[in-house]
Each structure stands twice: as C-alpha cells, then as structure tokens.
Design a protein around this motif. Structure first.
Motif, PDB file in Angstrom:
ATOM      1  N   LEU A   9      50.509  22.791  31.428  1.00  0.00           N
ATOM      2  CA  LEU A   9      50.081  23.841  30.637  1.00  0.00           C
ATOM      3  C   LEU A   9      48.748  24.596  31.526  1.00  0.00           C
ATOM      4  CD1 LEU A   9      49.291  21.902  27.313  1.00  0.00           C
ATOM      5  CD2 LEU A   9      51.105  23.026  27.940  1.00  0.00           C
ATOM      6  N   CYS A  10      49.291  25.854  31.695  1.00  0.00           N
ATOM      7  CA  CYS A  10      48.559  26.827  32.436  1.00  0.00           C
ATOM      8  C   CYS A  10      49.072  28.197  32.407  1.00  0.00           C
ATOM      9  CB  CYS A  10      48.422  26.593  33.884  1.00  0.00           C
ATOM     10  SG  CYS A  10      47.324  27.298  35.099  1.00  0.00           S
ATOM     11  N   SER A  35      54.407  25.746  30.321  1.00  0.00           N
ATOM     12  CA  SER A  35      54.132  26.869  29.154  1.00  0.00           C
ATOM     13  C   SER A  35      54.074  28.278  29.628  1.00  0.00           C
ATOM     14  CB  SER A  35      52.656  26.458  28.756  1.00  0.00           C
ATOM     15  OG  SER A  35      51.777  26.748  29.793  1.00  0.00           O
ATOM     16  N   ARG A  66      47.065  19.503  32.384  1.00  0.00           N
ATOM     17  CA  ARG A  66      46.601  20.857  31.908  1.00  0.00           C
ATOM     18  C   ARG A  66      45.410  21.277  32.598  1.00  0.00           C
ATOM     19  NH1 ARG A  66      42.109  22.576  29.346  1.00  0.00           N
ATOM     20  NH2 ARG A  66      42.003  23.739  27.268  1.00  0.00           N
ATOM     21  N   ASN A  69      39.790  25.359  31.288  1.00  0.00           N
ATOM     22  CA  ASN A  69      39.684  26.320  30.186  1.00  0.00           C
ATOM     23  C   ASN A  69      39.858  27.602  31.036  1.00  0.00           C
ATOM     24  OD1 ASN A  69      39.730  24.487  28.485  1.00  0.00           O
ATOM     25  ND2 ASN A  69      37.546  24.688  27.958  1.00  0.00           N
ATOM     26  N   PHE A  72      43.444  28.764  31.708  1.00  0.00           N
ATOM     27  CA  PHE A  72      44.368  28.435  30.507  1.00  0.00           C
ATOM     28  C   PHE A  72      43.931  29.276  29.218  1.00  0.00           C
ATOM     29  CE2 PHE A  72      46.340  25.228  27.516  1.00  0.00           C
ATOM     30  CZ  PHE A  72      47.367  25.687  27.337  1.00  0.00           C
ATOM     31  N   ARG A  75      44.666  29.123  24.603  1.00  0.00           N
ATOM     32  CA  ARG A  75      45.130  27.680  24.737  1.00  0.00           C
ATOM     33  C   ARG A  75      44.895  27.094  23.155  1.00  0.00           C
ATOM     34  NH1 ARG A  75      40.458  28.691  27.174  1.00  0.00           N
ATOM     35  NH2 ARG A  75      38.628  28.002  26.153  1.00  0.00           N
ATOM     36  N   TYR A  78      48.006  25.239  21.572  1.00  0.00           N
ATOM     37  CA  TYR A  78      48.108  24.136  22.477  1.00  0.00           C
ATOM     38  C   TYR A  78      47.304  22.833  22.030  1.00  0.00           C
ATOM     39  CZ  TYR A  78      51.713  27.226  24.781  1.00  0.00           C
ATOM     40  OH  TYR A  78      52.568  27.898  25.260  1.00  0.00           O
ATOM     41  N   ASP A  79      45.969  23.460  22.207  1.00  0.00           N
ATOM     42  CA  ASP A  79      44.982  22.106  21.993  1.00  0.00           C
ATOM     43  C   ASP A  79      44.754  21.668  20.575  1.00  0.00           C
ATOM     44  OD1 ASP A  79      44.131  22.659  24.627  1.00  0.00           O
ATOM     45  OD2 ASP A  79      42.327  23.481  24.429  1.00  0.00           O
TER      46      ASP A  79
END
Length: 373
Positions: A9-10, A35, A66, A69, A72, A75, A78-79
């Motif tokens: 996830l980035c 992602s 991941r 922040n 990302f 986000r 996703y979070d």
C-alpha cells in the motif's frame, strides 16, 4: 518453499517504493499486489489492483506492506478496512520519510513490525536507540539502474563529483551573501523596542551556531568547493531527476542524464542529510563503478569495508572531510589510477552482490522471522 502473498500500500512516488516493488518481484516465492501503479522511465513495473478486488487480497495475504502516512495519501478507505477487519498485526510499516523519528506512532503501536529509513544516528554516529519492533532499512541499487544505461560507456571526465540540490545551493548563496543574517537581524530588531551592541553580538553568534555549516551535506559541499580540485563538478544539480525516474526515457529525461553523469566521475562524494541516515545517492553512486567516498552510515547487513570497497568519512567533522579530500587527491594522481580502479571495481561488485533491491526485501523477511521467533 511456500508462496508468500504480499499487498503493498503506497501511492506517492519516490525511489524507495520502486525499490520495494522491484525487490518483491525479484523473489520467486513472493506474489505481490499493489494499490497504485508505479512507473520506471514511463513503463509500469506492476499495475495496481482495484480497491474492491484488493479487499480480498488484504484479507487473504500473509503480509501488508504499508508505507508511512507521508507517502500514502488518500489512505482513509484502506486504513478503515484494515481497522474493521483487525489486520494491523500483519502490517509491515516501511517508513520512507526524511524524519529521523517515528512519525506514525499509532501505526507503530498497532503494526507487526516497523522499518525506518532515516534512522537516527547523531553527529557522532551513536548506537541507534533500541525499540522493540523498529528496524533500520537502507536504500539499495535497483537492477533497472544498471539496465537503463547498460549500453552507455563514458570516459572518466570529472575528477570529483558531488551532487547537491537547488535548496543546498540557495543556502550556500545566502550564507556567502549574508542573506540569512540580514533576514534574521530584521526579524530580531523588529521584535525589540530597545537593543544594544551586546545584544547584536550575542545574536550574531547564535546565528552562526545555527546556520554556519551545520548540515552534513552543507559541510561537505563547502569543503569540496574550497579544495579547488580541477575538472570537478561540485554541487552539480540534478534538477527534477528524482521525479524523472517515472517518465519516458527521452533525451530530456534528467534521470538518465544523472545516471550517465555518475559514470563520468573518477570519484564521487556522498553525504547523509542532516544528522540521520538515508542517502539514496550513495547507492546510485555505487552502481556507477566510480570510487565512492561515503559519509558514515548504518548498513544493517554486509557493510562496506573501508579502503577495500569505499572510503568512509564523517561529514559532521570538517577535519574528517579535509582528510577525505586529501586522500581523494592521492587517488587522482596518475600513478595511483590502477589502485583507484581496483577499489572502485571491488566496491561495485560487492554492492551488486549484497545491496540490490531483492537483498533489502530478504532482509525484511529475515527481520520478521527473527522478531516473531
């Protein structure tokens, strides 16, 4: 060997996410979904999986890699999904941020394990602070660095090469012209109704303490400029090269220009930013085949050996920088050319063996295994 499923996830580009994706793809038993689609020289490394489809992957995967922040953005969905399904305990946080402290404290508390790029070492390179599940991670050489200019051969045109940024050049200009002093004096004087010469002198000392050659990169830049070594590029500006890495490899691509420039140097100096580790230029320099003088840095596995692969110096110390420059001059002498080439070749060979993107990902999995056991 069992298959390992990873979701990365980035969605904000930099060289570090490219390293993570390439490293994951280079390990045969790892399957990866992302992602966000990342590009190298205009070509996608791996296309993204749509969010609705990625939900199933997040539930079934072994690990969720991941980013921090800062890298990302957008986000929230996703979070929220990770929170709702209690998936934090399989999250591997990889913090690419320049800060030397752990920014994402909530994520650090909830995650399985936390990797930090800009590991705090301090000016004297003290032992890193012990944290239960935080581990340092360095940049690495991407295989694509080699393949993108594999047919490019160049004579060693420059004696010394030191790459800087526009911000560093501006800071140097302000320092030389007194611009920093002028601005701060004006702010200071406007805030006081009464002042005297003693107050001004105290302020002058405080300004010097704060600004005069304080950063590691600034000190190295300053001393290299003073050395006046001929046929050198000190403070060569790479412009937008850190973003051009994503764009097509045409004649105007600054990244290609930058990688070619590295191959033209006999010796390259690199320095860490401020008082923490995390300089990508060191690893890009190691891929060039030039002799590298590098700032002391924490390399968790297979560190380079001084005088065999590279030459270390302490960029927080002007004395150490001067000694490194003196040593560089020695290796620029015609009678020492073969010795310089030998060390440079050994350094590159060692780096390509132990410090590629796949080596970093293997290190991540090794740390996870040790931490869990």
């Amino acid at each position: 060997m069992r298959s390992i499923n990873v979701v990365f996830l980035c969605n904000l580009g930099s060289r570090f996410p490219l390293m993570i994706i390439e490293g994951l793809l280079k390990i045969k038993n790892v399957k990866v979904d992302v992602s966000h689609t990342f590009y190298y020289l205009g070509k996608p490394i791996l296309k993204n999986t749509p969010f609705e489809e990625l939900k199933e992957k997040l539930l079934s995967c072994d690990y969720i890699f991941r980013s921090d922040n800062q890298h990302f953005v957008n986000r929230k969905k996703y979070d929220q999904f990770i929170d709702e399904n209690k998936l934090w305990k399989k999250c591997v946080i990889i913090d690419f941020a320049d800060s030397y402290y752990i920014r994402d404290k909530k994520n650090y508390k909830n995650c399985l394990i936390y990797f930090k790029r800009s590991w705090l070492m301090g000016c004297k390179r003290k032992t890193p602070p012990k944290r239960k599940k935080a581990f340092p991670i360095q940049y690495a050489i991407l295989e694509k660095y080699i393949t993108s200019i594999k047919n490019y051969n160049s004579k060693k045109k420059y004696n010394i090469l030191y790459i800087s940024s526009k911000r560093l050049k501006k800071r140097m200009h302000d320092f030389n012209k007194g611009g920093v002093y002028k601005v701060l004096y004006e702010r200071f004087l406007n805030s006081l109704n009464e002042f005297n010469s003693r107050t001004i002198n105290t302020m002058r000392k405080d300004i010097r303490k704060r600004f005069e050659l304080k950063t590691r990169r600034f000190k190295t830049y300053y001393e290299l400029l003073r050395s006046n070594i001929p046929n050198s590029l000190i403070g060569a500006n790479t412009g937008g090269s850190h973003m051009d890495i994503f764009y097509p490899a045409n004649e105007n691509n600054k990244w290609i220009e930058y990688m070619k420039l590295l191959k033209k140097a006999k010796i390259i100096f690199t320095a860490c930013p401020w008082n923490h580790d995390g300089d990508s230029r060191t690893w890009e320099a190691m891929s060039s085949g030039s002799l590298v003088f590098m700032d002391n840095t924490l390399i968790p596995t297979h560190p380079f050996k001084d005088s065999k692969h590279v030459f270390y110096y302490d960029a927080s110390s002007r004395k150490s920088i001067k000694e490194a420059i003196k040593k560089a001059k020695y290796y620029l002498m015609p009678e020492n050319e073969s010795e310089r080439r030998k060390i440079a070749e050994k350094g590159k060979e060692y780096a390509l063996k132990y410090h590629m993107s796949k080596n970093r990902i293997k290190y991540v999995f090794d740390c996870i295994e040790k931490f869990r056991s």
